[in-house]
Write a protein that holds these residues in place. Sequence first.
Motif, PDB file in Angstrom:
ATOM      1  N   ILE A 129       0.843  -1.116  -0.091  1.00  0.00           N
ATOM      2  CA  ILE A 129      -0.033   0.116   0.119  1.00  0.00           C
ATOM      3  C   ILE A 129       0.797   1.260   0.098  1.00  0.00           C
ATOM      4  O   ILE A 129       0.609   2.092  -0.757  1.00  0.00           O
ATOM      5  N   SER A 130       1.765   1.323   0.740  1.00  0.00           N
ATOM      6  CA  SER A 130       2.853   2.235   1.065  1.00  0.00           C
ATOM      7  C   SER A 130       3.366   2.697  -0.568  1.00  0.00           C
ATOM      8  O   SER A 130       3.662   3.808  -0.911  1.00  0.00           O
ATOM      9  N   ASN A 131       3.882   1.502  -1.110  1.00  0.00           N
ATOM     10  CA  ASN A 131       4.569   1.724  -2.162  1.00  0.00           C
ATOM     11  C   ASN A 131       3.763   2.341  -3.307  1.00  0.00           C
ATOM     12  O   ASN A 131       4.109   2.944  -4.383  1.00  0.00           O
ATOM     13  N   VAL A 159      -1.734 -12.464  -3.141  1.00  0.00           N
ATOM     14  CA  VAL A 159      -3.013 -12.261  -3.174  1.00  0.00           C
ATOM     15  C   VAL A 159      -3.364 -11.071  -2.554  1.00  0.00           C
ATOM     16  O   VAL A 159      -3.982 -10.041  -2.829  1.00  0.00           O
ATOM     17  N   CYS A 160      -2.882 -11.139  -1.210  1.00  0.00           N
ATOM     18  CA  CYS A 160      -2.914  -9.986  -0.164  1.00  0.00           C
ATOM     19  C   CYS A 160      -2.249  -8.763  -0.724  1.00  0.00           C
ATOM     20  O   CYS A 160      -2.927  -7.644  -0.943  1.00  0.00           O
ATOM     21  N   CYS A 161      -1.244  -8.844  -1.390  1.00  0.00           N
ATOM     22  CA  CYS A 161      -0.429  -7.683  -2.077  1.00  0.00           C
ATOM     23  C   CYS A 161      -1.061  -7.238  -3.412  1.00  0.00           C
ATOM     24  O   CYS A 161      -1.420  -6.016  -3.523  1.00  0.00           O
ATOM     25  N   PHE A 198      -4.695  -2.489  -5.132  1.00  0.00           N
ATOM     26  CA  PHE A 198      -5.819  -1.857  -5.541  1.00  0.00           C
ATOM     27  C   PHE A 198      -6.269  -0.705  -4.274  1.00  0.00           C
ATOM     28  O   PHE A 198      -6.645   0.276  -4.792  1.00  0.00           O
ATOM     29  N   LEU A 199      -6.048  -1.289  -3.264  1.00  0.00           N
ATOM     30  CA  LEU A 199      -6.557  -0.345  -2.015  1.00  0.00           C
ATOM     31  C   LEU A 199      -5.466   0.816  -1.983  1.00  0.00           C
ATOM     32  O   LEU A 199      -6.065   1.892  -1.656  1.00  0.00           O
ATOM     33  N   ARG A 228      -5.397   8.150  -4.011  1.00  0.00           N
ATOM     34  CA  ARG A 228      -6.113   9.316  -4.574  1.00  0.00           C
ATOM     35  C   ARG A 228      -6.690  10.151  -3.407  1.00  0.00           C
ATOM     36  O   ARG A 228      -7.039  11.330  -3.702  1.00  0.00           O
ATOM     37  N   LEU A 229      -7.229   9.403  -2.478  1.00  0.00           N
ATOM     38  CA  LEU A 229      -8.117  10.142  -1.409  1.00  0.00           C
ATOM     39  C   LEU A 229      -7.129  10.856  -0.357  1.00  0.00           C
ATOM     40  O   LEU A 229      -7.619  12.052  -0.150  1.00  0.00           O
TER      41      LEU A 229
END
Length: 194
Positions: free
Chosen positions: A22-24, A155-157, A162-163, A169-170
């Motif tokens: 997510i950070s990347n 799969v988690c990555c 996506f998240l 963007r948020l």
Amino acid sequence: MSIYEILLLGLALSADAFSVTISNTFVYANERRRSLLLMPVFFGAFQALMPLLGYFLGSVAASFIEKYAGIVTLLILGVIGGNMLREGVGALRAARCGQADEVAAARADQRLTIGTLVFQAIATAIDAFAVGVSLRAQNVNLIFSVSVIGVTTAVCCLVAIFLGKKLGRLLGDRAEVVGGLVLIGIGVKAFLGL
């Protein structure tokens, strides 16, 4: 060990890789999709490789790895996260000073390198080495177990990519700061043994 226990183990081990992914996605928002998809491959592969190493080298290196895993993880993720934090704060300052175009141009040039992925994958998978030591003590199908751990992480990555795109963007310009703080937090957590 049942399939459900192995799956839960894979989910637990993938938590750090999930957060780093997510950070990347915050930092490398302009990265090509193909490059972003290397994260699930690298993180999944290292999450599968480290238990294998722990299984076969456990008796030799387990105490050494366990003793220094937190420090190594803190150093790797702390440096990467600190750099992200510094760049993110700099970008926020530049945006306040009317230099947002220059910052956007600099960010467009940022690329997720193989070297960065390798360091992150090692840092997030060190704890999986100890899992390999424990797998040796149990009657498990080793190849099946490490495969489930690796695939679960991958799969988690994928979900994290996506998240991360949505959250990035948020969060807008704050995304890089948040990403840096997350990496530093993971490093501190590993150092403290939490």
